[in-house]
Motif scaffolding. Structure first.
Motif, PDB file in Angstrom:
ATOM      1  N   ARG A  92       0.826  -1.205   0.000  1.00  0.00           N
ATOM      2  CA  ARG A  92       0.000   0.000   0.000  1.00  0.00           C
ATOM      3  C   ARG A  92       0.860   1.255   0.000  1.00  0.00           C
ATOM      4  O   ARG A  92       2.027   1.215   0.375  1.00  0.00           O
ATOM      5  N   SER A  93       0.256   2.366  -0.413  1.00  0.00           N
ATOM      6  CA  SER A  93       0.959   3.649  -0.389  1.00  0.00           C
ATOM      7  C   SER A  93      -0.046   4.786  -0.332  1.00  0.00           C
ATOM      8  O   SER A  93      -1.219   4.612  -0.656  1.00  0.00           O
ATOM      9  N   MET A  94       0.454   5.932   0.102  1.00  0.00           N
ATOM     10  CA  MET A  94      -0.338   7.157   0.098  1.00  0.00           C
ATOM     11  C   MET A  94       0.395   8.160  -0.785  1.00  0.00           C
ATOM     12  O   MET A  94       1.596   8.040  -1.007  1.00  0.00           O
ATOM     13  N   GLY A  95      -0.307   9.170  -1.248  1.00  0.00           N
ATOM     14  CA  GLY A  95       0.255  10.149  -2.164  1.00  0.00           C
ATOM     15  C   GLY A  95       1.464  10.903  -1.651  1.00  0.00           C
ATOM     16  O   GLY A  95       2.260  11.394  -2.430  1.00  0.00           O
ATOM     17  N   ASP A  96       1.661  10.969  -0.341  1.00  0.00           N
ATOM     18  CA  ASP A  96       2.791  11.732   0.200  1.00  0.00           C
ATOM     19  C   ASP A  96       4.069  10.905   0.327  1.00  0.00           C
ATOM     20  O   ASP A  96       4.993  11.283   1.019  1.00  0.00           O
ATOM     21  N   GLY A  97       4.132   9.751  -0.339  1.00  0.00           N
ATOM     22  CA  GLY A  97       5.334   8.922  -0.324  1.00  0.00           C
ATOM     23  C   GLY A  97       5.352   7.855   0.750  1.00  0.00           C
ATOM     24  O   GLY A  97       6.302   7.089   0.845  1.00  0.00           O
ATOM     25  N   LEU A  98       4.336   7.799   1.582  1.00  0.00           N
ATOM     26  CA  LEU A  98       4.258   6.771   2.611  1.00  0.00           C
ATOM     27  C   LEU A  98       3.935   5.432   1.950  1.00  0.00           C
ATOM     28  O   LEU A  98       2.955   5.314   1.219  1.00  0.00           O
ATOM     29  N   VAL A  99       4.769   4.434   2.212  1.00  0.00           N
ATOM     30  CA  VAL A  99       4.613   3.102   1.631  1.00  0.00           C
ATOM     31  C   VAL A  99       4.691   2.083   2.762  1.00  0.00           C
ATOM     32  O   VAL A  99       5.527   2.206   3.653  1.00  0.00           O
TER      33      VAL A  99
END
Length: 116
Positions: A92-99
């Protein structure tokens, strides 16, 4: 008054098996087995204990609380965990680079691994 986490408890039909699995993958040690119905895993000074409590019928469906594990090398740790018996659920990931990667332990309890 202050409060802190003393233990994180997980219901399971086999407390010894699951307690040993988590102790192995987190580098902890079993400090009490209580005839297989309440297994305590110490993760070291300053860390809350993980406890595995034997129940006849665990709560069905997705677990409502989960562990978020942190590491410097997420890919390597995910590989070790899956080799040890964890199941890949989703990357999974979020748009702010969090993976992060969501896995499940041998009982199907989901947990996440991310870089710190």
């Amino acid at each position: 008054m202050s409060i802190s986490i003393g233990m994180i408890t997980v219901d399971t039909t086999d407390a010894v098996r699951l307690g040993n699995w988590w102790a192995d993958v987190l580098g902890g040690r079993i400090v009490a087995e209580n005839d297989g119905w309440f297994v305590i895993v110490s993760l070291g000074e300053g860390s809350p204990a993980l406890v595995f409590q034997k129940v006849d019928d665990p709560t069905p469906g997705k677990n409502r609380i989960h562990l978020d594990l942190q590491t410097a090398d997420m890919k390597a740790e995910v590989a070790k965990l899956t080799a040890a018996g964890a199941t890949l659920v989703e990357e999974r990931s979020m748009g702010d680079g969090l993976v992060w990667t969501t896995l499940a332990d041998p009982d199907g309890n989901e947990f996440c691994v991310a870089t710190h």
